[in-house]
Design a protein around this motif. Structure first.
Motif, short mmCIF file in Angstrom:
data_model
loop_
_atom_site.label_atom_id
_atom_site.label_comp_id
_atom_site.label_asym_id
_atom_site.label_seq_id
_atom_site.Cartn_x
_atom_site.Cartn_y
_atom_site.Cartn_z
N ARG A 10 -7.91 -3.96 -23.64
CA ARG A 10 -8.52 -2.94 -24.57
C ARG A 10 -9.96 -3.15 -24.78
O ARG A 10 -10.22 -4.42 -25.35
CB ARG A 10 -7.75 -3.03 -25.91
N ALA A 11 -10.70 -2.51 -24.38
CA ALA A 11 -12.24 -2.84 -24.55
C ALA A 11 -12.75 -3.05 -25.93
O ALA A 11 -13.48 -4.17 -26.39
CB ALA A 11 -13.05 -1.50 -23.96
N GLN A 12 -12.07 -2.53 -27.03
CA GLN A 12 -12.56 -2.65 -28.20
C GLN A 12 -12.08 -4.17 -28.67
O GLN A 12 -12.92 -5.04 -29.39
CB GLN A 12 -11.89 -1.82 -29.27
N ALA A 38 -17.13 -21.57 -27.49
CA ALA A 38 -16.83 -20.22 -27.01
C ALA A 38 -17.81 -20.03 -25.75
O ALA A 38 -17.47 -19.15 -24.98
CB ALA A 38 -16.98 -19.47 -28.02
N TYR A 39 -18.84 -20.51 -25.43
CA TYR A 39 -19.62 -20.11 -24.45
C TYR A 39 -19.08 -20.05 -23.09
O TYR A 39 -19.43 -19.12 -22.42
CB TYR A 39 -21.04 -20.98 -24.55
N PRO A 40 -18.52 -21.29 -22.77
CA PRO A 40 -17.75 -20.85 -21.20
C PRO A 40 -16.80 -19.83 -21.35
O PRO A 40 -16.71 -19.51 -20.02
CB PRO A 40 -17.14 -22.42 -21.17
N ALA A 41 -16.37 -19.24 -22.24
CA ALA A 41 -15.62 -17.94 -22.08
C ALA A 41 -16.17 -16.66 -21.85
O ALA A 41 -15.45 -15.93 -21.55
CB ALA A 41 -14.48 -18.01 -23.44
N ILE A 42 -17.62 -16.80 -22.10
CA ILE A 42 -18.37 -15.57 -21.76
C ILE A 42 -18.73 -15.42 -20.40
O ILE A 42 -19.71 -16.14 -19.99
CB ILE A 42 -19.43 -15.41 -22.92
N THR A 43 -17.60 -14.94 -19.74
CA THR A 43 -17.82 -15.17 -18.07
C THR A 43 -19.12 -14.05 -17.66
O THR A 43 -19.17 -13.00 -18.34
CB THR A 43 -16.44 -14.95 -17.62
N ARG A 44 -19.15 -14.19 -16.31
CA ARG A 44 -19.97 -13.01 -15.78
C ARG A 44 -19.10 -11.81 -15.70
O ARG A 44 -20.02 -10.70 -15.86
CB ARG A 44 -20.29 -13.49 -14.15
N ALA A 45 -17.88 -11.65 -15.72
CA ALA A 45 -17.22 -10.56 -15.81
C ALA A 45 -17.36 -9.73 -17.23
O ALA A 45 -17.50 -8.68 -17.15
CB ALA A 45 -15.76 -10.77 -15.48
N LEU A 46 -17.48 -10.62 -18.13
CA LEU A 46 -17.73 -10.00 -19.47
C LEU A 46 -19.35 -9.66 -19.68
O LEU A 46 -19.82 -8.51 -20.27
CB LEU A 46 -17.60 -10.83 -20.67
N GLU A 56 -20.34 -1.03 -24.57
CA GLU A 56 -19.95 -1.97 -25.92
C GLU A 56 -19.62 -3.35 -25.89
O GLU A 56 -20.17 -4.33 -26.36
CB GLU A 56 -19.07 -1.34 -26.76
N VAL A 57 -18.84 -3.69 -24.65
CA VAL A 57 -18.48 -4.92 -24.34
C VAL A 57 -19.47 -5.73 -23.80
O VAL A 57 -19.83 -7.06 -24.26
CB VAL A 57 -16.94 -5.01 -23.53
N ALA A 58 -20.02 -5.17 -22.80
CA ALA A 58 -21.22 -5.95 -22.24
C ALA A 58 -22.35 -6.20 -23.20
O ALA A 58 -22.87 -7.23 -23.39
CB ALA A 58 -21.98 -4.97 -21.13
N ARG A 59 -22.88 -5.12 -24.09
CA ARG A 59 -23.55 -5.49 -25.18
C ARG A 59 -23.23 -6.65 -26.05
O ARG A 59 -24.02 -7.53 -26.47
CB ARG A 59 -24.10 -4.30 -25.96
N SER A 60 -21.81 -6.70 -26.45
CA SER A 60 -21.48 -7.76 -27.24
C SER A 60 -21.68 -9.09 -26.63
O SER A 60 -21.90 -10.15 -27.13
CB SER A 60 -20.06 -7.36 -27.83
N ALA A 61 -21.39 -9.00 -25.21
CA ALA A 61 -21.30 -10.13 -24.37
C ALA A 61 -22.87 -10.80 -24.57
O ALA A 61 -23.02 -12.00 -24.61
CB ALA A 61 -20.80 -9.90 -23.09
N TRP A 62 -23.68 -9.75 -24.33
CA TRP A 62 -25.18 -10.22 -24.36
C TRP A 62 -25.54 -10.94 -25.40
O TRP A 62 -26.10 -12.07 -25.32
CB TRP A 62 -25.94 -9.18 -23.79
N ARG A 63 -25.22 -10.19 -26.57
CA ARG A 63 -25.58 -10.91 -28.02
C ARG A 63 -24.82 -12.07 -28.10
O ARG A 63 -25.53 -13.16 -28.64
CB ARG A 63 -25.09 -9.88 -28.91
#
Length: 222
Positions: A84-86, A103-111, A118-125
């Motif tokens: 689920r994207a949300q 948590a940083y290592p879990a923010i993968t290139r895929a995210l 919205e997922v990508a923007r949240s990942a960037w922030r």
């Protein structure tokens, strides 16, 4: 308060989180955050994945930040793999608020390159907030590959993330300013302008960059 009374309040708050009225859900999230307890974490994370109201989602995030990170971090990291994207987006948003670098290592290139804006923007922030010292350039190199993506608001978010990383992104932005795709070039030039002058408006930077590209330029001196 007796154990029975506490159990009653817990059950009432959990029912409130699922109420059909947004106002009731908002009050329930406020109550949970005001009296945090381990039994609430799972329900809060689960509700974040499906909550349609922005104000309620914001209160759910606040309520989660009121709980110990030792309890919330594993649950939020699990959500990053949700279909689920949300769920992914809200977990990333909440992780950015906890500011726990684990948590940083879990923010993968895929995210960071997620197909959902919205997922990508949240990942960037979240990535910009949590990135360890010395890894900013590597993060910037991934973010630059997203230049030219999506509508104006998505591009603004990406530019803000790149600017927040600082001068380490300048070489990658200059290279992107030579890209074959005019949308990528314009976005790169607009971001470079913001890097030089963070107070300049994004829309104005984009319009100026588009004029430069249309005239065949590729940079401030093109």
């Amino acid at each position: 308060m007796t154990a029975t009374g506490q159990d009653g309040n817990t059950a009432r708050a959990l029912r409130g989180l699922a109420d059909e009225r947004a106002s009731v859900r908002l009050r329930a999230a406020l109550a949970v955050g005001s009296a945090p307890a381990p039994g609430f974490v799972g329900a809060l994370v689960e509700r974040c994945a499906v909550e349609p109201d922005f104000s309620v989602r914001d209160m759910l995030t606040w309520a989660l930040t009121r709980h110990p990170v030792a309890l919330t971090l594993p649950a939020l990291l699990d959500e990053l793999g949700s279909e689920r994207a949300q769920a992914r987006s809200q977990a990333l948003h909440t992780l950015s608020k906890t500011r726990d670098a684990r948590a940083y290592p879990a923010i993968t290139r895929a995210l960071l390159t997620d197909a959902d804006d919205e997922v990508a923007r949240s990942a960037w922030r979240a990535a910009v907030v949590l990135v360890p010292e010395g890894e900013e350039a590597a993060l910037g190199a991934v973010l630059v590959t997203r230049l030219g993506r999506g509508p104006l608001e998505t591009r603004r978010s990406l530019s803000r993330a790149l600017v927040a990383l600082g001068e380490v992104t300048a070489p990658a932005l200059r290279a992107a300013g030579e890209a074959a795709d005019p949308e990528v070039r314009a976005h790169a030039l607009a971001t470079e302008r913001l890097l030089r002058d963070p107070d300049s408006g994004f829309e104005g930077a984009v319009e100026e960059a588009k004029r430069v590209v249309a005239l065949g330029g590729s940079g401030p001196e093109g």
